[in-house]
Every structure is written in structure tokens, then in C-alpha cells.
Design a protein around this motif. Structure first.
Motif, short mmCIF file in Angstrom:
data_model
loop_
_atom_site.label_atom_id
_atom_site.label_comp_id
_atom_site.label_asym_id
_atom_site.label_seq_id
_atom_site.Cartn_x
_atom_site.Cartn_y
_atom_site.Cartn_z
N THR A 195 33.70 33.87 55.02
CA THR A 195 34.48 34.64 55.99
C THR A 195 35.02 33.63 57.01
O THR A 195 34.54 32.48 57.07
CB THR A 195 33.60 35.63 56.74
OG1 THR A 195 32.59 34.88 57.44
CG2 THR A 195 32.92 36.61 55.78
N GLU A 196 35.97 34.05 57.81
CA GLU A 196 36.51 33.13 58.83
C GLU A 196 35.40 32.70 59.79
O GLU A 196 35.35 31.55 60.23
CB GLU A 196 37.66 33.78 59.60
CG GLU A 196 38.24 32.82 60.65
CD GLU A 196 39.69 33.11 61.01
OE1 GLU A 196 40.26 34.08 60.47
OE2 GLU A 196 40.23 32.36 61.84
N GLU A 197 34.49 33.65 60.10
CA GLU A 197 33.37 33.35 60.99
C GLU A 197 32.49 32.23 60.41
O GLU A 197 32.10 31.29 61.09
CB GLU A 197 32.54 34.62 61.19
CG GLU A 197 31.78 34.65 62.48
CD GLU A 197 31.20 36.05 62.72
OE1 GLU A 197 31.03 36.81 61.75
OE2 GLU A 197 30.94 36.37 63.90
N PHE A 199 33.44 30.11 58.20
CA PHE A 199 34.26 28.89 58.10
C PHE A 199 34.13 28.04 59.36
O PHE A 199 34.10 26.82 59.30
CB PHE A 199 35.72 29.29 57.85
CG PHE A 199 36.64 28.12 57.59
CD1 PHE A 199 36.77 27.57 56.31
CD2 PHE A 199 37.41 27.57 58.62
CE1 PHE A 199 37.62 26.50 56.07
CE2 PHE A 199 38.26 26.50 58.38
CZ PHE A 199 38.37 25.97 57.10
N TYR A 200 34.06 28.73 60.51
CA TYR A 200 33.96 28.01 61.79
C TYR A 200 32.56 28.06 62.40
O TYR A 200 32.38 27.74 63.58
CB TYR A 200 34.96 28.59 62.78
CG TYR A 200 36.41 28.26 62.48
CD1 TYR A 200 36.85 26.94 62.43
CD2 TYR A 200 37.35 29.27 62.27
CE1 TYR A 200 38.19 26.64 62.16
CE2 TYR A 200 38.69 28.98 62.01
CZ TYR A 200 39.10 27.67 61.95
OH TYR A 200 40.41 27.38 61.71
N SER A 242 42.11 24.62 58.98
CA SER A 242 42.23 26.07 59.07
C SER A 242 42.08 26.67 57.68
O SER A 242 42.46 26.05 56.70
CB SER A 242 43.56 26.47 59.72
OG SER A 242 44.62 25.92 58.97
N PRO A 243 41.50 27.88 57.61
CA PRO A 243 41.26 28.45 56.28
C PRO A 243 42.55 29.02 55.66
O PRO A 243 43.43 29.48 56.37
CB PRO A 243 40.27 29.59 56.57
CG PRO A 243 40.52 29.96 58.00
CD PRO A 243 41.02 28.74 58.70
N LYS A 245 43.58 32.12 53.26
CA LYS A 245 42.89 33.40 53.03
C LYS A 245 43.50 34.16 51.86
O LYS A 245 44.71 34.12 51.63
CB LYS A 245 42.99 34.26 54.29
CG LYS A 245 42.14 33.71 55.42
CD LYS A 245 42.26 34.58 56.64
CE LYS A 245 41.67 33.88 57.86
NZ LYS A 245 41.99 34.62 59.10
N GLN A 263 39.17 36.89 52.83
CA GLN A 263 38.19 35.79 52.92
C GLN A 263 38.83 34.47 52.50
O GLN A 263 39.94 34.41 51.96
CB GLN A 263 36.96 36.12 52.07
CG GLN A 263 36.15 37.25 52.74
CD GLN A 263 34.73 37.37 52.22
OE1 GLN A 263 34.31 36.66 51.32
NE2 GLN A 263 33.99 38.30 52.80
N CYS A 264 38.10 33.39 52.77
CA CYS A 264 38.67 32.04 52.60
C CYS A 264 38.81 31.66 51.13
O CYS A 264 37.86 31.80 50.36
CB CYS A 264 37.81 31.00 53.28
SG CYS A 264 37.61 31.29 55.03
N MET A 267 41.11 25.54 52.30
CA MET A 267 41.54 25.16 53.65
C MET A 267 42.78 24.26 53.65
O MET A 267 43.10 23.60 52.68
CB MET A 267 40.41 24.44 54.40
CG MET A 267 40.01 23.10 53.84
SD MET A 267 39.02 22.11 55.03
CE MET A 267 37.42 22.88 54.92
#
Lengths: 364, 364
Positions: A195-197, A199-200, A242-243, A245, A263-264, A267
Motif C-alpha cells: 500500500t502507499e502507507e 511504501f513510505y 514515488s510509487p 499504482k 496498490q503499488c 516505483m
């Protein structure tokens, strides 16, 4: 670096090659090498599978080639026995990842060409480990060279193009590749399926960047390569991730599961290098699981005098060119100075010569 | 070829350069060369105009450079006096066209880099004259090299790309350029302003091709270059020419008149080379007066294994890259073996190095 010099009176003996790693890349490499008059595969080393089988049978020959796949734990023994001049090391991506494999080669005085992406130019991304490997290879009088698609299609092509510039102000370019073609380890490093969360996420997120985050991106390494090749002094290289998606639900072969929309899938990384000379280098890599209509690309442009110098490769065969670039460097490896030698210090890739091929048909 | 070797203890002296011809190309060349730390222009020779004037004033300097333009009849005298190491010869297109200028340089032991297109590879298009020039340069211990846009953007870039091929079956590509940028002689050779009947007229038509027709096209020369570079044996090279025609009324600067709809604006040439190894080389050149939306291009593709290897340059600055490619070869010329040395025998163009530039701003 070999110490023997072939004389013109006798034909050059075939180059004795070991394949270190026998996954997707080196299996394709093997198919090419057996079609060359000037190469002999003398050892195939794999940690994973097929140990004890004839490598020719594994890549689809009707008859055995006569070289059995050796397990990684016996690598030193087989190198001592078969005495290859160069090992093609195609396993993992960073200098730390492949350290133990490098040590075995160096200690047995085997030159190495690796497609481990960081080794394109790891002096600045992993300075201590790189210095250690440099010293080890130098002490053993063999060379260590990193090559692959970026070395050939990005760096070497752009260096040839840059030779037609009077004054460079900016170099900008990049590449896109399908992470599904390079296996699970690389896909996870690209954040595929997160998820983006995630990912970071602090500590573990592959999207985090800081001056000390590691590993660096491939374009971090290629920016540093370009600076060295163009005679520039790096002030600073920064990268931003950055992802990408999923816009549709997407099955990823590399992680063997379906990625939901949003979702990713991988990148985008942009690495920006500023130099003391005022020249800016911007490299962008897009590594992701492909949706319909996505395809590989590679494009580099130079700003300055003259303006408008650039080239584009549309849908290049990236995995295959990773191998063919490494093969071109293979012949340079045995002549290169001892130590870790980045390809900005070598001549442009050795040219294609038709007569190196056997009359035998392709195994594909 | 110089016989002195610079030692590392002393800085290399600046390369002493003569400009032979002072038209569009060498005027732009001069602007670039005066911005280099490693070059000194010591002579400028022109048959046409500006004789006796300071060349710096002609290209727009505020202050004189200190070198006056010399007439062609005094070329030998000025070369003897100024002792350049290399002459940049930018006048006409064939080995016969520039023979007398080549003789003066060779006899004064000046290496030559020329943008005369045939000299990219004139061994097969003008074998006798080429052998004569080869012997003359060899005897005088200097090199003669043909370079320019095709050398750099077509040949050298494609050679670098070809090094990433395992097996080449076909090389196909070409370039388009605006004949209005290269003067009247070249435009007439391209059939600009002719009717289709005149284009194919017996004896005089520039569109006629036969095994003995001369001069050959630029892609005839580059096909032969590629065959040599890839280690192939040419069976036959054939070329076919066809006119490009004005779709709107078009003013041509090169011939200084308006071309009516339907008349020739230039030509397309396709040269096809077959080789004993079975590899086919197809080169296509489109040289014409541009209509709205026309722009230069250069694109080359390789078929074989892997498939899909190719690059495209969109709107490259062809005249400027003609100069920058020649400048890259200029430094190789003084190190090259004596005689006529085609660039397939030389390393890829010398790389761009920022520190060669002076701090002085551009004169443009």
C-alpha cells in the motif's frame, strides 16, 4: 587480468567462462555463449537448483554439453579445477549482496563481470565495501566490472552521443523496465504489492530516501557514472521515489499474487546530480509490473551546444541487452587493469564481429 | 601522426589546428574551437572571400584573434609557417573534389579530418583515388580521416548499439537532412529544382544509378563502413534514387529560386548491401528542401538476436553535429596510423570532457 599474451602466430584460445548463478539471466547468457567460436563455458555454479545436471540439458540441448551444474558451496573447488578466465555473475543487485560470491572468484583469480546493478558505479553508494572489493581484486590481479542494460543502452550510448557535444549543460534521461522479468527479490525492493502507507513506512518503506538510505537506485549509480565519464565533480546526488499504482487489478508473476487497484506496482525514482562545473544530471527509472500497453523504453537527452541532441530506444529488449552488454564487457575484463574498474574507465563496448559466431543454429 | 609524445611532467601543449575552407561549417567550427583550452587555431584558409581579414572578426568577436584568413593559393606557405598538427577540411564532398587540398596538407605533413561525405569510406566508391591519397598520407606520416554527422550519429552510435547484439541478421536505418543548409553544390547534386525528366536524364541526371555511376550516395559509403566495422565481406552494394517533389511552391535558399509544385526538392536514396555472411545492410538517406513540418531525423535498427534493438534521434542538429563529430575525430587524427584511416578502424569518438572548455562565454 591475465598475464599471458596471445601471439599472432597461434590462434587465440577460446575464452574460458564460468557462469556464477544460473537463473533467468545466465540461462539466456549460456544460450548465446555456446554459439560463439571464441568462448568455452567451463563451469556453471548455482545455489538453487539443477545441481549435478548437465547445463546444456537444462537450457534445452538435445545432447549434453559436458559441464555439470555445481552447487555454490563447491564454487571454490570447481574454479580451481576448471580455471575460468572470467565469471559472469548474475545473482543479486548490490555489492553487499554478492560479496561472498565475489570473494570466491577473486581468491581463485577469476575476473568477474556482474550484472548486479549497483556495481555499475558503487564507489559512492557503498564506498567502504567497494574499496574492500577493489583491494581484494587488485591483490589477486583480476578485474571486477559491473555491466548490464544501463551500462550499454544508457551509459555507453549516451557517452558516444556526448562525444558530439561542444558544451553540456544538462544530461537528462532514463529507462522503464518490467519488474516481473527480474524475480521476487527485485520486485520486493521496488515495493510491488505494497500500500502507499507501507511504501513510505518508517524504517522499512522502500520509498523512503535520505542522504544515508541504502541501497541507492540504479540511476543514482548511473548519474555518478556519467559524472565520472564526463570529467565532472559531483557536488551532490539526491533521489526521490514515488510509487506507481495499479489502475486495474494486476497479477504479478514476480510476487505471485494479484495486486488490487490502487496498490503499488513498483516505483519511479528520479536522481538529480549537481556538479561543481554547473552541469546537472537527471536520471529517471520506472520499474513496475506492466499493465496492457506498457513497454520498456530508454531515452537520453543532452542540453547545451548544440541543442537538441538525444536518442530514444522504443521497446528495447532489456533483459537480453543486459546479457549482451555484459558479454561485450567480458572480453574487456581479461584485459582491464586489476581491481574494481567502472566502465567509464573502459573503452566503449567491444564491437560485434560476425565471425565470432559458430555455424551452428540457435538453440532457441 | 605526430612523433612527439607528451610526458606527464609537462602539460600537453594545445593542439595546433588549421581550418581549410571557411564557409558555413568551418565558421561554426571556429566558434567552438576558440572556446577550448586544448586547441589553438593557427591558420584559416579560404578560396572564396574574407582573405586578409582576421577570422575572429568574421565570426563576430569584438577583438581580433590574431590570425588572418589566407587565400587557397598560399595554403602551402601558411602551413609551412604555422605548422598545424591537423587541418579541418570542410569544402566539398568527394575525394576527387578535395584532392588538391589534401595534397597540400599531406605534403606539409598536416593530418586531415574532413567532412567530405565520401571520405567516411571511399575505398569502394573511389578505389584508385583513395589508394593514391592513402599512399600520399602514409608517405608523409600523417593521417586522413573522414567524419561528420553520419560518422557520429549513424555509424558510431550504431556500432555502440551493435556491440549489444549476439547475432545480427539485418541493419537498417537512415537519416534525413535539409539540403538548403549545405549550399548550392550539394543541392544541385541532389537534383533540387529539376523536373522528373531532368532528374533521370541520360548522362546528366543525378537520379541515374548503375554499378559504375559516380559519385555514390552517402549511405553507399556508410553501408560499406558498417560492413567493415562488423567484420562482414561485401558481396554487392546497390543504390536506388528517387526524387522528392514539392507538394507546395517552395523557395530554396541553396539554389536561390522558387521550386514549382511537382518539381524535385531533392532525393531519397536507398543503398542495399548484401554480404557473404548473409547479413543485409540497408541505408536510406533523404536530402531535400524542407516544407513546413519537415525535420531532420536519424534512426537505425538491428534485426537478429535479440530482436528489437534500435534507436531514433528526433530532429538532431545535423550541421552542428557534423562539426562536433569531426572535432572528436580531430584528437584521434594526431594519434592514428599514417594514411587514409576509416573510422571503423578507430575507437569510438573521444569522450566529452568538460574541463577542456574555457571559462569564456560562448561567442554565439
Amino acid at each position: 587480468m591475465t598475464t599471458t599474451t596471445p601471439t599472432s602466430a597461434t590462434p587465440s584460445p577460446r575464452l574460458r567462462v564460468a557462469l556464477n548463478g544460473f537463473g533467468n539471466q545466465n540461462k539466456e547468457m549460456a544460450k548465446m555463449l555456446v554459439e560463439r567460436n571464441d568462448v568455452e563455458i567451463v563451469a556453471v555454479i548455482s545455489n538453487k537448483s539443477n545441481v549435478g545436471k548437465d547445463f546444456g540439458e537444462i537450457i534445452g540441448f538435445d545432447t549434453p554439453y559436458g559441464v555439470l551444474v555445481t552447487g555454490g558451496s563447491e564454487a571454490s573447488e570447481v574454479l580451481k579445477k576448471t580455471r575460468p578466465q572470467v565469471a559472469m555473475l548474475s545473482t543479486l543487485s548490490t555489492v553487499g549482496d554478492i560479496e561472498s560470491q565475489l570473494r570466491v572468484c577473486a581468491e581463485n583469480q577469476v575476473n568477474v563481470v556482474t550484472i548486479a546493478e549497483e556495481l555499475l558505479f558503487s564507489w559512492t553508494s557503498a564506498p567502504e565495501k567497494t574499496q574492500e572489493m577493489h583491494d581484494l581484486f587488485e591483490k589477486n590481479n583480476v578485474s571486477l566490472i559491473g555491466s548490464g542494460f544501463i551500462d550499454g543502452a544508457c551509459c555507453d550510448m549516451t557517452r558516444t552521443m556526448a562525444a558530439m557535444m561542444h558544451r553540456i549543460e544538462k544530461l537528462e534521461g532514463g529507462l522503464q523496465y518490467n519488474v516481473d522479468q527480474y524475480g521476487k527479490v527485485l520486485a520486493i525492493a521496488h515495493g510491488v504489492g505494497l500500500t502507499e502507507e507501507e511504501f513510505y513506512a518508517p524504517e522499512t518503506g522502500p520509498g523512503l530516501t535520505s542522504p544515508t538510505s541504502y541501497p541507492k537506485s540504479y540511476v543514482y549509480n548511473s548519474n555518478e557514472w556519467f559524472a565520472a565519464a564526463l570529467g565532472l565533480t559531483v557536488a551532490k546526488t539526491e533521489e526521490v521515489k514515488s510509487p506507481t499504482k495499479a489502475s486495474v487489478e494486476l497479477y504479478s508473476e514476480a510476487i505471485d499474487r494479484t495486486i488490487p487497484i490502487g496498490q503499488c506496482t513498483g516505483m519511479t525514482v528520479t536522481a538529480t546530480t549537481t556538479t561543481k562545473e554547473g552541469v546537472t544530471i537527471i536520471g529517471k527509472q520506472v520499474g513496475k509490473c506492466y499493465e496492457k500497453d506498457d513497454e520498456d523504453w530508454c531515452a537520453w537527452n543532452l542540453e547545451g551546444n548544440p541543442g537538441g541532441v538525444g536518442f530514444t530506444m522504443k521497446a528495447p529488449p532489456t533483459p537480453a541487452m543486459t546479457n549482451t552488454a555484459a558479454i561485450s564487457r567480458m572480453f574487456q575484463a581479461v584485459e582491464a587493469p586489476a581491481g574494481y574498474i567502472t566502465t567509464d574507465k573502459l573503452p566503449t563496448m567491444a564491437g560485434y564481429v560476425h565471425k565470432c559466431l559458430t555455424e551452428r543454429g540457435s538453440v532457441e
